[in-house]
Enzyme design. Structure first.
Site, PDB file in Angstrom:
ATOM      1  N   TYR A   9       0.812  -1.215   0.000  1.00 42.39           N
ATOM      2  CA  TYR A   9       0.000   0.000   0.000  1.00 42.39           C
ATOM      3  C   TYR A   9       0.848   1.270   0.000  1.00 42.39           C
ATOM      4  CZ  TYR A   9      -4.256  -2.722   1.061  1.00 42.39           C
ATOM      5  OH  TYR A   9      -5.318  -3.593   1.024  1.00 42.39           O
ATOM      6  N   HIS A  55      -1.525 -11.926   0.973  1.00 43.11           N
ATOM      7  CA  HIS A  55      -2.403 -11.018   0.235  1.00 43.11           C
ATOM      8  C   HIS A  55      -3.234 -11.732  -0.828  1.00 43.11           C
ATOM      9  CE1 HIS A  55      -2.585  -6.421  -0.465  1.00 43.11           C
ATOM     10  NE2 HIS A  55      -3.735  -6.970  -0.733  1.00 43.11           N
TER      11      HIS A  55
END
Length: 279
Positions: free
Chosen positions: A52, A108
C-alpha cells in the site's frame, strides 16, 4: 460499536474497521486525522499491507499513543511469501508501522511459493511474538481447503475478500466455508471502489429510504448489510474524518428483516462465478 469474535482466535474485534488502500493519495495530515477519528469512533480494526505504498507508515504515525487500542492487520505480497521471505517482510512492516507486533498477518493472495512454506513462516512469527495470528486474503474454497489441510483447524484467523452490494459472489461458497470452520470473513472495498449506487438509481433510492429511517447514511446501511452475519467484518476506507464518523454508525445499526430482504432483491448475489472476484 458492535464487536464479535474474530474467527476462532479469541480476539473481540469491531464489525466495522478501517481500510487503508490508497490512503497515501491525499494529504498525509488528513489521512492521519481520519484514522484517529475512526479509532475514536470505535473502528479500532485497521487493515493495511506492505504493497500500500506509504500506507503502513501513515498507519504507524496515526497509531502513536493508541497502539493498545488497535487490532492491527497487515499483509505480505505473494512474491515475498517464502518461509524466510515472510520473516523479512514482516520485520519491514513492523518498522514502517512503528510497532513490535501485528495482531494478524495475511497472505495477500495465493502465489507461487508453496503454501506450506508461507504457513510455516507465519507460525515462526507467531511463536516469536511478532504476530499474534495469521490469515489469508482472496482465497477461494479450494485454496482454503489446502490451507486447512496444512495448518489444521483453528489456525486460520480470517479470509479477506472482495464484498460489496454489487459483488456478493462470496456468499455462494466462501462465506459458508468460513462460517463452518470458524474463520472470520473480512470484506474489503465495501463501497465498490467508486461504484457505490447512484442516489437516483432504484438501489440508491432504497438505501436512502432505509438510511433516513435510521438516521444514518446510505453508506452505513450498506455496511450494516454486509456485516449482518455473525462471522463477517468489513474495512471501509475513507480520507475524511467526518466520513469515518458516519461509517462508524453502521457498527450499531441492525437492519430489520424486511430491510435486509429488500436489499437482497435490489442487489442480487447472482450466479456463482468460476473464479473468485478480487481487485
Amino acid at each position: 460499536m458492535r464487536v464479535r469474535s474474530f474467527g476462532s482466535i479469541g480476539h473481540r474485534v469491531p464489525v466495522i474497521g478501517q481500510g487503508t488502500w490508497r490512503i497515501d493519495d491525499g494529504a498525509r495530515a488528513e489521512a492521519i486525522a481520519t484514522l484517529r477519528a475512526g479509532i475514536d469512533a470505535g473502528m479500532t480494526h485497521i487493515d493495511t499491507a506492505e504493497m500500500y505504498g506509504d500506507g503502513e507508515a501513515i498507519v504507524g504515525e496515526a497509531m502513536q499513543g493508541l497502539r493498545e487500542e488497535v487490532f492491527l492487520v497487515s499483509k505480505v505480497v505473494p512474491s515475498n511469501a517464502s518461509r524466510r521471505g515472510v520473516a523479512r517482510a514482516c520485520e519491514a512492516s513492523l518498522r514502517r508501522l512503528r510497532t513490535d507486533r501485528l495482531d494478524c498477518y495475511l497472505l495477500h493472495w495465493p502465489g507461487h511459493h508453496p503454501l506450506d512454506e508461507t504457513i510455516a513462516g507465519f507460525e515462526d512469527l507467531r511463536r516469536d511474538g511478532k504476530i499474534l495470528s495469521w490469515g489469508l486474503s482472496n482465497f477461494d474454497v479450494d485454496d482454503l481447503d489446502q490451507a486447512l489441510r496444512i495448518a489444521g483447524p483453528y489456525r486460520i484467523a480470517c479470509n479477506q475478500v472482495l464484498y460489496h452490494l454489487g459483488e456478493r459472489a462470496i456468499e455462494h461458497a466462501v462465506m459458508p466455508w468460513c462460517a463452518h470452520h470458524g474463520v472470520a470473513l473480512v470484506g474489503y472495498s465495501p463501497f465498490g471502489s467508486g461504484d457505490f449506487p447512484h442516489p437516483a438509481s432504484p438501489g440508491g433510492v432504497l438505501l436512502a429510504r432505509i438510511a433516513e429511517r435510521h438516521g444514518v447514511t446510505p453508506h452505513a446501511v450498506a455496511l450494516a448489510f454486509l456485516t449482518r452475519f455473525q462471522n463477517t467484518f468489513t474495512v471501509p476506507k475513507t480520507s475524511r474524518p467526518e466520513r469515518a464518523a458516519r461509517n462508524a454508525q453502521a457498527g450499531d445499526l441492525v437492519l430489520a428483516e424486511e430491510e435486509v430482504a429488500a436489499i437482497e432483491v435490489e442487489f442480487p448475489r447472482g450466479p456463482r462465478p468460476r473464479t473468485l472476484p478480487m481487485l
